[in-house]
Design an enzyme around this catalytic site. Structure first.
Site, PDB file in Angstrom:
ATOM      1  N   SER A 306       0.812  -1.212   0.000  1.00 26.10           N
ATOM      2  CA  SER A 306       0.000   0.000   0.000  1.00 26.10           C
ATOM      3  C   SER A 306       0.851   1.269   0.000  1.00 26.10           C
ATOM      4  O   SER A 306       1.543   1.552  -0.971  1.00 26.10           O
ATOM      5  CB  SER A 306      -0.932  -0.048   1.213  1.00 26.10           C
ATOM      6  N   ASP A 317       9.723   5.157 -10.548  1.00 29.67           N
ATOM      7  CA  ASP A 317       9.233   5.700 -11.817  1.00 29.67           C
ATOM      8  C   ASP A 317       9.936   6.993 -12.207  1.00 29.67           C
ATOM      9  O   ASP A 317      10.124   7.285 -13.390  1.00 29.67           O
ATOM     10  CB  ASP A 317       7.725   5.940 -11.743  1.00 29.67           C
ATOM     11  N   LYS A 331      -0.443  -4.291  -3.283  1.00 30.78           N
ATOM     12  CA  LYS A 331      -1.763  -3.781  -2.896  1.00 30.78           C
ATOM     13  C   LYS A 331      -1.941  -2.400  -3.515  1.00 30.78           C
ATOM     14  O   LYS A 331      -1.346  -1.425  -3.068  1.00 30.78           O
ATOM     15  CB  LYS A 331      -1.916  -3.686  -1.379  1.00 30.78           C
TER      16      LYS A 331
END
Length: 527
Positions: A306, A317, A331
């Site tokens: 999460s 990224d 998750k």
């Protein structure tokens, strides 16, 4: 409506509301809008059918029914048809969750373990209520408010209930202390006890700071910034290792606030959320970090989930740092929580979150064969690229840039030496060292018994001879057991951080992080 029927409806009301909420979600109700909660719609056909069945059961069923138990099972069955993160929480479960996420609870400030039918104090929070009253590690609590706590089967929940209470109230305890014959009595005034998110924050080397985050509660960002300030301003930290292993996540806002402090640029997308009934919401960097960090390494494992994955995904990224360890949990769903009249709550998934490159890293579950990515074509739906063009995948979790498995798990069930045996040994076979009041952790570790000597003493304590068939397994596991003993003894004397200072020296993941964080980022990531 008869009294019986009215009573029956009140008992079943939580179930009806939960059912209506689920039916409303499936039918396309606007549950994400704050002005419309799950209690607003009670006129659906399905809801009427359920209500009618409930009335028949209450009034006509041949036997007496446990309404509470039936409600719990029915709710679990309904929500079991959805994703694994939607769920119902009873009032008791919700209280425990809210305490952890609020970052505090009311109590006396101790950690304990039940040994030989006695409550033994392992750790006393510095300057907490128990500490101020005079309680010490190794004390044995024998009664609380006149209730005997020795010689019977003690349940941890009952113990917690007995010792905790509202801030400002008093609990009177009797304790047995090593070396003192008579019982000692203490009146402990309960107070607010912090539940720390930052379990360790210290320098790994001259210019590398280390922060261990256990969860993302309402106090996590504040704790993180306090730790970062100390290391950057006072200890000249240039680089940072953030340890998110075994961190199940928590509040999205706290993760976003931390991320924003790790980017110098303004307006970078850190994460965005989107769902069938939830419009796309983007969270961006502010471009105003208070304490600048050069190189960054984030540690993850299969229990990082999460909010932990939100941080790891954004760092990866944007090629901001190196992700190191093993694949995270996976998750990628966002839950809203709706209060119910019985004091419990319905937690319902209302959106997915996406990393800056567009990845939803939710791993597949039974009711969803393929993880969807809203901005990807059918041919490349699982392949994405970072800011510098590196290929990353959305295949259920965040894959580390450098995979480094842990040397061993501290929680393996096959460890020959059990946790309880270690605790007992520290208190009944290891007292002189445990009770020794060294002023610093460095001095304590310097004088800690060496492995060979401690192994022989421990084997004797658990009555394991060298000729035993189990001695080979004990010998094989001893190195891990020794590190755990050293870490446990240190942490009960000096707090959570001592545990990590001990185990991190033996952890190949941390060792690799210290090496990688000093390297040129482009060289490490091959960009």
């Amino acid at each position: 409506m008869s009294k019986t029927t009215a009573k029956g409806y009140k008992i079943w009301e939580p179930l009806l509301l939960a059912i209506v909420a689920v039916v409303g979600m499936i039918a396309g109700s606007k549950m994400a809008e704050k002005s419309h909660g799950p209690h607003d719609k009670l006129d659906g056909t399905s809801a009427n059918q359920i209500s009618e069945i409930v009335r028949f059961i209450e009034e006509q069923y041949v036997d007496e029914v446990d309404s509470g138990e039936l409600v719990e099972k029915a709710i679990e069955s309904i929500l079991g048809e959805l994703d694994p993160h939607s769920g119902y929480f009873s009032p008791e479960e919700l209280l425990d969750i809210n305490e952890k996420m609020s970052g505090h609870f009311d109590g006396i400030g101790v950690q304990f373990h039940v040994l030989r039918d006695t409550i033994v104090i392992l750790y006393v929070n510095p300057d907490g209520p128990a500490d101020l009253a005079g309680i010490q590690p190794h004390d044995r609590i024998v009664s609380a408010d006149g209730t005997g706590m020795v010689g019977r089967q003690l349940d941890e929940v009952d113990i917690v209930h007995q010792l905790r209470g509202a801030k400002g109230t008093t609990v009177n305890v009797e304790v047995v202390r090593h070396g003192i014959d008579s019982l000692m009595q203490y009146a402990i005034i309960r107070d607010e006890i912090p539940i720390e998110s930052v379990l360790a924050a210290y320098m790994l080397d001259e210019h590398t700071g280390y922060i261990k985050l256990k969860r993302f509660s309402s106090t996590t960002y504040r704790e993180f910034m306090s730790a970062l300030e100390t290391m950057v301003v006072e200890e000249d930290a240039k680089n940072l290792v953030i340890d998110l292993r075994d961190n199940p996540g928590g509040y999205l806002k706290e993760a976003v606030n931390i991320l924003s402090q790790l980017f110098r640029e303004k307006g970078k997308i850190l994460v965005y959320t989107e769902g069938e009934h939830a419009k796309r919401m983007e969270y961006k960097s502010t471009g105003n970090p208070y304490y600048e960090v050069d190189n960054l390494v984030v540690l993850i494992d299969g229990s990082s989930a999460s909010a932990s994955e939100i941080i790891a995904g954004a760092i990866q990224d944007h090629d901001r740092g190196v992700i190191l360890g093993t694949r995270s949990y996976g998750k990628g769903l966002v839950q809203e929580q709706y209060p119910l009249n019985n004091g419990g709550a319905l937690r319902l998934t209302v959106a997915r979150y996406y990393t800056p490159s567009g990845r939803c890293i939710q791993r597949p579950y039974e009711n969803e064969v393929v993880v969807e990515n809203s901005n990807a074509s059918e041919t490349d739906s699982m392949i994405f690229t970072t800011s510098y063009g590196r290929v990353v995948e959305a295949d259920g979790g965040i894959d580390p840039d450098i995979e480094v498995p842990a040397r061993f798990s501290w929680y393996d069930d096959d460890l020959y030496v059990t946790y309880t045996q270690m605790i007992e040994y520290m208190f009944y076979g290891f007292e002189p060292v445990y009770q020794d009041h060294h002023l610093t952790l460095a001095a304590y570790l310097r004088d800690f018994p060496r492995s060979a000597a401690l192994q022989e003493d421990f084997a004797e304590y658990i009555e394991l001879g060298a000729e035993s068939d189990d001695f080979e397994k004990f010998d094989r596991d001893w190195n891990r057991a020794y590190i755990m003993l050293k870490a446990m003894a240190s942490s009960y004397r000096f707090g959570h951080e001592a545990w990590y200072k001990v185990v991190n020296k033996e952890d190949p993941v941390v060792t690799k992080a210290i090496e990688v964080v000093k390297e040129d980022l482009r060289t490490t990531l091959k960009i």
